[in-house]
Write a protein that holds these residues in place. Sequence first.
Motif, PDB file in Angstrom:
ATOM      1  N   MET A   1       3.898 -19.859   6.910  1.00  0.00           N
ATOM      2  CA  MET A   1       3.153 -18.861   7.779  1.00  0.00           C
ATOM      3  C   MET A   1       2.478 -17.905   7.045  1.00  0.00           C
ATOM      4  SD  MET A   1       4.358 -16.846  10.996  1.00  0.00           S
ATOM      5  CE  MET A   1       3.485 -17.723  12.546  1.00  0.00           C
ATOM      6  N   ASN A   2       1.335 -17.295   6.953  1.00  0.00           N
ATOM      7  CA  ASN A   2       0.768 -16.194   6.212  1.00  0.00           C
ATOM      8  C   ASN A   2       0.923 -14.883   6.863  1.00  0.00           C
ATOM      9  OD1 ASN A   2      -0.637 -14.773   4.715  1.00  0.00           O
ATOM     10  ND2 ASN A   2      -2.548 -15.511   4.855  1.00  0.00           N
ATOM     11  N   PHE A   3       2.134 -14.218   6.255  1.00  0.00           N
ATOM     12  CA  PHE A   3       2.382 -12.787   6.731  1.00  0.00           C
ATOM     13  C   PHE A   3       1.320 -11.682   6.379  1.00  0.00           C
ATOM     14  CE2 PHE A   3       6.448 -14.906   6.650  1.00  0.00           C
ATOM     15  CZ  PHE A   3       6.745 -14.722   8.315  1.00  0.00           C
ATOM     16  N   GLU A   4       0.451 -12.027   5.373  1.00  0.00           N
ATOM     17  CA  GLU A   4      -0.482 -10.964   5.182  1.00  0.00           C
ATOM     18  C   GLU A   4      -1.163 -10.496   6.283  1.00  0.00           C
ATOM     19  OE1 GLU A   4      -1.111  -9.625   2.053  1.00  0.00           O
ATOM     20  OE2 GLU A   4       0.518 -10.775   1.417  1.00  0.00           O
ATOM     21  N   LEU A   5      -1.432 -11.277   7.357  1.00  0.00           N
ATOM     22  CA  LEU A   5      -2.393 -10.973   8.655  1.00  0.00           C
ATOM     23  C   LEU A   5      -1.510  -9.805   9.414  1.00  0.00           C
ATOM     24  CD1 LEU A   5      -3.789 -14.445   9.628  1.00  0.00           C
ATOM     25  CD2 LEU A   5      -4.886 -12.714   8.449  1.00  0.00           C
ATOM     26  N   TYR A   6      -0.144  -9.895   9.320  1.00  0.00           N
ATOM     27  CA  TYR A   6       0.485  -8.972  10.207  1.00  0.00           C
ATOM     28  C   TYR A   6       0.955  -7.683   9.259  1.00  0.00           C
ATOM     29  CZ  TYR A   6       1.177 -13.405  12.717  1.00  0.00           C
ATOM     30  OH  TYR A   6       1.078 -14.547  13.536  1.00  0.00           O
ATOM     31  N   LYS A   7       0.328  -7.406   8.272  1.00  0.00           N
ATOM     32  CA  LYS A   7       0.815  -6.164   7.752  1.00  0.00           C
ATOM     33  C   LYS A   7      -0.258  -4.844   8.053  1.00  0.00           C
ATOM     34  CE  LYS A   7       2.448  -7.575   3.285  1.00  0.00           C
ATOM     35  NZ  LYS A   7       2.496  -7.856   1.840  1.00  0.00           N
ATOM     36  N   LEU A   8       0.422  -3.902   8.720  1.00  0.00           N
ATOM     37  CA  LEU A   8      -0.277  -2.785   9.212  1.00  0.00           C
ATOM     38  C   LEU A   8      -0.836  -1.832   8.106  1.00  0.00           C
ATOM     39  CD1 LEU A   8       1.854  -2.047  12.326  1.00  0.00           C
ATOM     40  CD2 LEU A   8      -0.236  -3.149  12.216  1.00  0.00           C
ATOM     41  N   ILE A   9      -0.122  -1.520   6.994  1.00  0.00           N
ATOM     42  CA  ILE A   9      -0.173  -0.783   5.853  1.00  0.00           C
ATOM     43  C   ILE A   9      -0.410  -1.793   4.620  1.00  0.00           C
ATOM     44  CG2 ILE A   9       0.328   1.060   4.319  1.00  0.00           C
ATOM     45  CD1 ILE A   9       2.093   1.906   6.771  1.00  0.00           C
ATOM     46  N   PRO A  10      -1.527  -1.694   3.998  1.00  0.00           N
ATOM     47  CA  PRO A  10      -1.432  -2.828   2.789  1.00  0.00           C
ATOM     48  C   PRO A  10      -0.686  -2.468   1.723  1.00  0.00           C
ATOM     49  CG  PRO A  10      -3.874  -1.784   3.467  1.00  0.00           C
ATOM     50  CD  PRO A  10      -2.969  -1.199   4.010  1.00  0.00           C
ATOM     51  N   HIS A  11      -0.062  -3.356   0.952  1.00  0.00           N
ATOM     52  CA  HIS A  11       0.859  -3.227  -0.238  1.00  0.00           C
ATOM     53  C   HIS A  11       0.600  -2.378  -1.140  1.00  0.00           C
ATOM     54  CE1 HIS A  11       4.250  -4.405  -2.570  1.00  0.00           C
ATOM     55  NE2 HIS A  11       3.363  -4.812  -3.611  1.00  0.00           N
ATOM     56  N   ASP A  12      -0.731  -2.156  -1.488  1.00  0.00           N
ATOM     57  CA  ASP A  12      -1.065  -1.357  -2.530  1.00  0.00           C
ATOM     58  C   ASP A  12      -1.668   0.015  -2.231  1.00  0.00           C
ATOM     59  OD1 ASP A  12      -3.427  -2.117  -1.457  1.00  0.00           O
ATOM     60  OD2 ASP A  12      -4.639  -2.647  -3.106  1.00  0.00           O
ATOM     61  N   THR A  13      -1.027   0.463  -1.118  1.00  0.00           N
ATOM     62  CA  THR A  13      -1.454   1.880  -0.615  1.00  0.00           C
ATOM     63  C   THR A  13      -0.718   2.871  -1.311  1.00  0.00           C
ATOM     64  OG1 THR A  13      -1.716   1.001   1.839  1.00  0.00           O
ATOM     65  CG2 THR A  13      -1.540   3.262   1.517  1.00  0.00           C
ATOM     66  N   LYS A  14      -1.563   4.054  -1.827  1.00  0.00           N
ATOM     67  CA  LYS A  14      -0.991   5.099  -2.275  1.00  0.00           C
ATOM     68  C   LYS A  14      -1.293   6.363  -1.937  1.00  0.00           C
ATOM     69  CE  LYS A  14      -1.017   2.656  -6.836  1.00  0.00           C
ATOM     70  NZ  LYS A  14      -1.512   2.267  -8.021  1.00  0.00           N
ATOM     71  N   ILE A  15      -0.339   7.231  -1.400  1.00  0.00           N
ATOM     72  CA  ILE A  15      -0.481   8.236  -0.667  1.00  0.00           C
ATOM     73  C   ILE A  15       0.211   9.598  -1.539  1.00  0.00           C
ATOM     74  CG2 ILE A  15      -0.088   9.776   1.362  1.00  0.00           C
ATOM     75  CD1 ILE A  15       0.099   7.130   2.911  1.00  0.00           C
ATOM     76  N   ASN A  16      -0.559  10.324  -1.969  1.00  0.00           N
ATOM     77  CA  ASN A  16       0.054  11.539  -2.834  1.00  0.00           C
ATOM     78  C   ASN A  16       0.734  12.423  -1.935  1.00  0.00           C
ATOM     79  OD1 ASN A  16       0.704  13.262  -4.756  1.00  0.00           O
ATOM     80  ND2 ASN A  16      -1.376  13.710  -5.104  1.00  0.00           N
ATOM     81  N   PHE A  17       1.985  12.190  -1.533  1.00  0.00           N
ATOM     82  CA  PHE A  17       2.625  13.245  -0.646  1.00  0.00           C
ATOM     83  C   PHE A  17       2.939  14.413  -1.584  1.00  0.00           C
ATOM     84  CE2 PHE A  17       3.838   9.023   1.427  1.00  0.00           C
ATOM     85  CZ  PHE A  17       3.268   9.576   2.699  1.00  0.00           C
ATOM     86  N   VAL A  18       3.548  14.204  -2.834  1.00  0.00           N
ATOM     87  CA  VAL A  18       3.703  15.554  -3.443  1.00  0.00           C
ATOM     88  C   VAL A  18       2.464  16.499  -3.723  1.00  0.00           C
ATOM     89  CG1 VAL A  18       4.823  16.387  -5.777  1.00  0.00           C
ATOM     90  CG2 VAL A  18       5.571  14.227  -4.654  1.00  0.00           C
ATOM     91  N   GLY A  19       1.434  16.037  -3.921  1.00  0.00           N
ATOM     92  CA  GLY A  19       0.179  16.733  -3.962  1.00  0.00           C
ATOM     93  C   GLY A  19      -0.182  17.259  -2.864  1.00  0.00           C
ATOM     94  N   MET A  20       0.219  17.069  -1.773  1.00  0.00           N
ATOM     95  CA  MET A  20      -0.248  17.593  -0.347  1.00  0.00           C
ATOM     96  C   MET A  20       1.042  18.668   0.124  1.00  0.00           C
ATOM     97  SD  MET A  20      -2.070  14.803   2.032  1.00  0.00           S
ATOM     98  CE  MET A  20      -0.557  13.809   2.052  1.00  0.00           C
ATOM     99  N   ARG A  21       1.844  18.845  -0.694  1.00  0.00           N
ATOM    100  CA  ARG A  21       3.018  19.807  -0.287  1.00  0.00           C
ATOM    101  C   ARG A  21       2.659  20.983  -0.140  1.00  0.00           C
ATOM    102  NH1 ARG A  21       3.362  19.320  -5.752  1.00  0.00           N
ATOM    103  NH2 ARG A  21       3.993  21.241  -6.875  1.00  0.00           N
ATOM    104  N   LYS A  22       1.936  21.921  -0.809  1.00  0.00           N
ATOM    105  CA  LYS A  22       1.345  23.053  -0.645  1.00  0.00           C
ATOM    106  C   LYS A  22       0.654  23.410   0.770  1.00  0.00           C
ATOM    107  CE  LYS A  22       0.807  24.240  -5.240  1.00  0.00           C
ATOM    108  NZ  LYS A  22       0.042  24.715  -6.513  1.00  0.00           N
ATOM    109  N   PHE A  23      -0.290  22.339   0.921  1.00  0.00           N
ATOM    110  CA  PHE A  23      -1.023  22.354   2.332  1.00  0.00           C
ATOM    111  C   PHE A  23      -0.052  22.275   3.529  1.00  0.00           C
ATOM    112  CE2 PHE A  23      -2.316  19.777   5.933  1.00  0.00           C
ATOM    113  CZ  PHE A  23      -3.555  20.532   6.454  1.00  0.00           C
TER     114      PHE A  23
END
Length: 134
Positions: free
Chosen positions: A1-23
């Motif tokens: 079974m291909n679980f790639e179809l069931y992923k809501l957030i892609p594996h290679d997602t990068k969110i800069n949380f530390v960079g948004m800390r001041k905001f």
Amino acid sequence: MNFELYKLIPHDTKINFVGMRKFTYTFSIIMTLLSLLAFAFHGLNFGVDFKGGFLMEIRTQEAANIGELRDTLTKLDIGEVALQEFGSNKDVLIRIPSSSEKTQAQQNADLEKVKAALGDNVEYRKIEKIGPKV
């Protein structure tokens, strides 16, 4: 079974949380200050449970028209009367707040005004005096 179809957030997602800390810090501080200012100017909105008053349960002969009842009771100028439908569409809960400036006789007069305004076509199932203590 291909679980790639069931992923809501892609594996290679990068969110800069530390960079948004001041905001996010600034946003949090502003929202906290606004809520404190609102509390300072408006205070808490206590209901009948904390202020005291009367609680009435009525049953109408036909389906209750909450808007019409609210208009009728608002014209009495006895304070902010709260109406709530519960159970069947014939049952209405009415909360009549009391103020510290009113004497017991004035509060009882307000209750009689409400009874007179509602008329004889309602059944009073319960009328309770609620004290302002917790």
